[in-house]
Design an enzyme around this catalytic site. Structure first.
Site, PDB file in Angstrom:
ATOM      1  N   ASP A 137       0.840  -1.192   0.000  1.00 43.64           N
ATOM      2  CA  ASP A 137       0.000   0.000   0.000  1.00 43.64           C
ATOM      3  C   ASP A 137       0.886   1.257   0.000  1.00 43.64           C
ATOM      4  O   ASP A 137       1.671   1.477   0.927  1.00 43.64           O
ATOM      5  CB  ASP A 137      -0.865  -0.053   1.264  1.00 43.64           C
ATOM      6  CG  ASP A 137      -1.785   1.135   1.383  1.00 43.64           C
ATOM      7  OD1 ASP A 137      -1.795   1.987   0.470  1.00 43.64           O
ATOM      8  OD2 ASP A 137      -2.505   1.217   2.400  1.00 43.64           O
ATOM      9  N   ASP A 155       0.980   8.020  -9.672  1.00 48.68           N
ATOM     10  CA  ASP A 155       0.374   7.627 -10.946  1.00 48.68           C
ATOM     11  C   ASP A 155      -0.770   6.668 -10.620  1.00 48.68           C
ATOM     12  O   ASP A 155      -0.709   5.479 -10.870  1.00 48.68           O
ATOM     13  CB  ASP A 155       1.448   6.943 -11.805  1.00 48.68           C
ATOM     14  CG  ASP A 155       0.895   6.470 -13.140  1.00 48.68           C
ATOM     15  OD1 ASP A 155      -0.244   6.838 -13.471  1.00 48.68           O
ATOM     16  OD2 ASP A 155       1.604   5.720 -13.833  1.00 48.68           O
TER      17      ASP A 155
HETATM   18  N1  SPD Z   1      -9.456   7.715 -15.732  1.00 51.22           N
HETATM   19  C1  SPD Z   1      -8.244   6.969 -15.618  1.00 51.22           C
HETATM   20  C2  SPD Z   1      -7.111   7.729 -15.032  1.00 51.22           C
HETATM   21  C3  SPD Z   1      -5.925   6.851 -14.853  1.00 51.22           C
HETATM   22  C4  SPD Z   1      -4.693   7.573 -14.534  1.00 51.22           C
HETATM   23  N2  SPD Z   1      -3.585   6.693 -14.259  1.00 51.22           N
HETATM   24  C5  SPD Z   1      -3.318   5.690 -15.184  1.00 51.22           C
HETATM   25  C6  SPD Z   1      -2.077   4.897 -14.931  1.00 51.22           C
HETATM   26  C7  SPD Z   1      -1.214   4.817 -16.129  1.00 51.22           C
HETATM   27  N3  SPD Z   1       0.113   4.501 -15.820  1.00 51.22           N
END
Ligand code: SPD
Length: 279
Positions: A137, A155
């Protein structure tokens, strides 16, 4: 027979892509995970029905979430990526030759395993010896780190399910403690058309946790509304300014979207987004 994948982006808005096949589908411990081949955007990773990344447009998102903080910092060596189990952000971070160590903290082991199998271009950096992968986590991990990173990148997926706690003041304040004094933080912060109250709240929370908070934008055609936001926090450096005297660092980067001019321009906000942050 035609096959379609549809994301319900809001209860009143959908994105549909024609697909040629479903390569993978499973319920992991945390979420529904699928990989499909789409006609327009190539291979696509989907979590809980939401598009995470596609082979054809991922470069915009991954370059902008990675190179903006990496270039805003004068010499990042230690980088933490929370989420991003597909590996796209790690791949971009590794393009910076000064990087000594990238820690990737992903809660769902299966996202990484399936990406390694089915998204080889995106996940190509995950086997690099500088990458330290932790399946745990991210919130707990960050709370235990002190002054340990030059850059922290969140991310995450959308603020539902396992990612909810990544959009909170408590988390941003723990991120500030986990960064070196002059460290820089960036998180993906959703759509300025469709997630306005979330963006307002996140911006207020990041501004409380960091003396400098700035939002920037990039187009991501397969994300809801097509326009995406990122919010950066810092104590020392202005995230909007690439620290690249003579242009040497950026000239060595192989990118398809990021340039130092795009970096600066991404922080020039349309009036309605600026207004959103002031309200
Ligand atoms: N609506 C989806 C948003 C996702 C953002 N992160 C995606 C991860 C890609 N590495």
């Amino acid at each position: 027979m035609e096959l379609w994948f549809t994301e319900n982006q809001t209860k009143d808005l959908r994105l549909s892509c024609r697909i040629t096949r479903t390569l993978h589908r499973e319920k992991t411990e945390f979420q529904d995970l699928a990989v499909v081949d789409t006609v327009e955007y190539g291979r696509m990773l989907v979590l809980d029905g939401a598009v995470q990344t596609t082979v054809r447009d991922e470069f915009v998102y991954h370059e902008m979430i990675a190179h903006v903080p990496m270039l805003a910092h004068p010499a990042p060596e230690k980088v933490l990526v929370i989420g991003g189990g597909d590996g796209g952000t790690v791949r971009e971070v590794l393009k910076h030759p000064g990087v000594r160590e990238v820690t990737l903290v992903e809660i769902d082991r299966r996202v990484m395993e399936v990406s390694r199998d089915l998204l080889p271009e995106t996940s190509s950096g995950l086997g690099d010896p500088r990458v330290n992968i932790r399946i745990e986590d991210g919130i707990k991990y960050v709370k235990e780190a002190r002054r340990a990173y030059d850059v922290i990148i969140v991310d995450s997926s959308d603020p539902v399910g396992p990612a909810v706690g990544l959009f909170s003041y408590d988390f941003y304040s723990a991120v500030a403690d986990a960064l070196e004094e002059d460290g820089i933080f960036v998180a993906q912060t959703e759509s300025p058309f469709l997630n306005q109250s979330l963006i307002r709240q996140v911006y207020a929370d990041i501004s409380r946790a960091f003396p400098i908070a700035k939002l920037y934008l990039a187009p991501v055609p397969t994300y809801p509304s097509g326009l995406w936001s990122f919010t950066a926090g810092s104590r020392v450096y202005d995230p909007a300014e690439p620290r690249d005297p003579g242009g040497g660092r950026s000239a060595r980067l192989e990118t398809r979207y990021y340039t130092p001019d795009v970096h600066r321009a991404a922080f020039m906000l349309p009036a309605f987004v600026g207004e959103l942050l002031r309200s």
